[in-house]
Scaffold this active site. Structure first.
Site, PDB file in Angstrom:
ATOM      1  N   ASP A  58      -6.215  -6.897   4.494  1.00  0.00           N
ATOM      2  CA  ASP A  58      -7.354  -6.286   3.813  1.00  0.00           C
ATOM      3  C   ASP A  58      -8.288  -7.374   3.294  1.00  0.00           C
ATOM      4  OD1 ASP A  58      -8.908  -4.272   2.494  1.00  0.00           O
ATOM      5  OD2 ASP A  58      -7.940  -4.861   0.615  1.00  0.00           O
ATOM      6  N   LYS A  97       3.278 -15.354   2.824  1.00  0.00           N
ATOM      7  CA  LYS A  97       3.423 -16.148   1.593  1.00  0.00           C
ATOM      8  C   LYS A  97       4.914 -16.430   1.444  1.00  0.00           C
ATOM      9  CE  LYS A  97       1.744 -18.010  -2.184  1.00  0.00           C
ATOM     10  NZ  LYS A  97       0.841 -19.177  -2.189  1.00  0.00           N
ATOM     11  N   ASP A 112     -12.161  -8.963   5.101  1.00  0.00           N
ATOM     12  CA  ASP A 112     -13.466  -8.986   4.426  1.00  0.00           C
ATOM     13  C   ASP A 112     -14.055 -10.394   4.477  1.00  0.00           C
ATOM     14  OD1 ASP A 112     -13.333  -6.280   3.670  1.00  0.00           O
ATOM     15  OD2 ASP A 112     -14.119  -6.694   1.660  1.00  0.00           O
ATOM     16  N   TYR A 171       0.827  -1.214   0.000  1.00  0.00           N
ATOM     17  CA  TYR A 171       0.000   0.000   0.000  1.00  0.00           C
ATOM     18  C   TYR A 171       0.862   1.265   0.000  1.00  0.00           C
ATOM     19  CZ  TYR A 171      -4.617  -2.038   0.888  1.00  0.00           C
ATOM     20  OH  TYR A 171      -5.805  -2.694   0.783  1.00  0.00           O
ATOM     21  N   ASP A 197      -3.004 -18.236   1.156  1.00  0.00           N
ATOM     22  CA  ASP A 197      -4.025 -18.969   0.386  1.00  0.00           C
ATOM     23  C   ASP A 197      -4.664 -20.046   1.259  1.00  0.00           C
ATOM     24  OD1 ASP A 197      -1.519 -20.188   0.381  1.00  0.00           O
ATOM     25  OD2 ASP A 197      -1.700 -21.001  -1.652  1.00  0.00           O
TER      26      ASP A 197
HETATM   27  C1  IPM Z   1     -10.231  -1.102   4.093  1.00  0.00           C
HETATM   28  C2  IPM Z   1     -10.518  -0.589   2.717  1.00  0.00           C
HETATM   29  C3  IPM Z   1      -9.382   0.320   2.277  1.00  0.00           C
HETATM   30  C4  IPM Z   1      -8.125  -0.525   2.258  1.00  0.00           C
HETATM   31  C5  IPM Z   1      -9.589   1.015   0.932  1.00  0.00           C
HETATM   32  C6  IPM Z   1     -10.888   1.777   0.895  1.00  0.00           C
HETATM   33  C7  IPM Z   1      -8.428   1.891   0.572  1.00  0.00           C
HETATM   34  O1  IPM Z   1     -10.732  -1.642   1.829  1.00  0.00           O
HETATM   35  O2  IPM Z   1     -10.107  -0.290   5.020  1.00  0.00           O
HETATM   36  O3  IPM Z   1     -10.169  -2.321   4.258  1.00  0.00           O
HETATM   37  O4  IPM Z   1      -7.848  -1.219   1.271  1.00  0.00           O
HETATM   38  O5  IPM Z   1      -7.394  -0.479   3.242  1.00  0.00           O
HETATM   39 MG    MG Z   2     -10.779  -3.545   2.753  1.00  0.00          MG
END
Ligand code: IPM
Ligand code: MG
Length: 352
Positions: free
Chosen positions: A244, A188, A248, A143, A220
């Site tokens: 990240d 990884k 999710d 990032y 993975d």
């Molecule tokens: C998160 C989001 C952000 C990230 C984006 C919006 C830049 O997905 O906070 O998880 O990738 O960190």
């Molecule tokens: Mg995210």
């Protein structure tokens, strides 16, 4: 009486409506637990681009630095999708993480009993108290690494220093000590040199935490294990991009991304607290957004930055209670009261 200065970054889309509910709950908790809160607002994301031309104005950074903590709603939306690369709302979010030195991102994935049926994973696989804490490195890796473009190519760089890995691993080990003393480091290392350094560093640090059971997993495999057997995890520590993606995934296992809170910590008192979901522009202004992730982020703020653990626990308990009979549309189930964003905030306040 203790007073806390909180900066609100309401942001875009549903950001303002959910932050308003969280503020209401924080004020109620302040009354009940005997402290006061003063608020200041600042711009971040699309709203900042509209007002000032940039997603993270200097004034916003200054206000955040001068406060005890920051509550963030969400940023982004289709309106700003065609902004040039580094002038997008998301760049504001990365910028504030960097500017405040928020290197440790805590993303708990917990099942609220009444919401178990909302998980797409079978009951017996989730168990009764799934509780995973993902510790994501937040100010390094791909990032923030060097990136660029050639005529017909582009690159982004994953780079970690020993010091960066050590400080995030330390946060994870310390958390594991307060929980079930199990830490999974995700990398990884079968492919990436940066992951090999990551793994070596975590192993070296583990000598200081003999009570913590440490294991290593390729990313993975971890993605697969999270749906195969989420109960095996306690604390997961990983890099910015892997965290990240895995957070999710873990949020969905817990039923709804609309429920999950997060804390971004700097090592000092100052933290930034935000729901892990986005700005949901499609439902902005309709009053149907789920404010619970933001309300639960306030609970995390009370615990990690403001040293008010009783107030934090009370908010979490109130949310659990309210969920037994009340739902916003995203988590609605037959037989429940369907409530608006504002009603949900009111109900949590009343329960408190
Ligand atoms: C998160 C989001 C952000 C990230 C984006 C919006 C830049 O997905 O906070 O998880 O990738 O960190
Ligand atoms: Mg995210």
């Amino acid at each position: 009486m203790q007073n806390y200065k909180i900066t609100l970054l309401k942001g875009d889309g549903i950001g303002p409506e959910i932050v308003d509910q969280a503020v209401k709950v924080l004020d109620r908790a302040a009354d009940k637990f005997g402290f006061t809160v003063t608020y200041d607002e600042a711009l971040l994301g699309g709203c900042a681009i509209d007002a000032t031309g940039v997603p993270l104005p200097d004034e916003t950074v200054a206000k955040c630095k001068a406060s005890d903590s920051v509550i963030l709603g969400a940023v982004g939306g289709p309106k700003w999708d065609n902004q040039p690369g580094n002038n997008r709302p998301e760049a504001g979010l990365l910028g504030i993480r960097g500017a405040l030195g928020l290197f440790a991102n805590l993303r708990p994935s917990v099942i609220f009993g009444p919401l178990k049926s909302a998980s797409p994973i079978k009951d017996d696989i989730i168990g009764d108290n799934m509780d995973i804490m993902i510790v994501r490195e937040l100010t390094g890796g791909i990032y923030f690494g060097e990136r660029g473009r050639g005529d017909d190519c582009a690159w982004d760089t994953e780079k970690y220093s020993v010091a960066e890995v050590e400080r995030i691993a330390r946060v994870a080990f310390d958390l594991a000590m307060k929980r079930n003393k199990k830490l999974t480091s995700v990398d990884k290392a079968n492919v990436l040199e940066s992951s090999r350094l990551w793994r070596e560093t975590v192993i070296r640090l583990s000598a200081e935490y003999p009570e913590v059971e440490l294991n290593h997993m390729y990313v993975d495999n971890c993605a697969m294990q999270l749906v195969r057997n989420p109960k095996q995890f306690d604390v997961i520590v990983t890099s910015n991009i892997f965290g990240d993606i895995l957070s999710d995934e873990a949020s969905m296992i817990a039923g709804s991304i609309g429920m999950l809170a997060s804390a971004s910590l700097s090592g000092g008192k100052l933290g930034l607290y935000e729901p892990i979901h986005g700005s949901a522009p499609d439902i902005a202004g309709l009053g149907i957004a789920n404010p619970l992730a933001t309300i639960l982020s306030v609970a995390m703020m009370l615990r990690y930055s403001l040293a008010q653990p009783e107030a934090a626990q009370a908010i979490e308990d109130a949310v659990s209670e309210v969920l037994k009979t009340n739902r916003t549309p995203d988590i609605y189930e037959e037989g429940m009261n369907k409530v608006s964003c504002e009603q949900m905030g009111d109900l949590v306040c009343q329960m408190l």
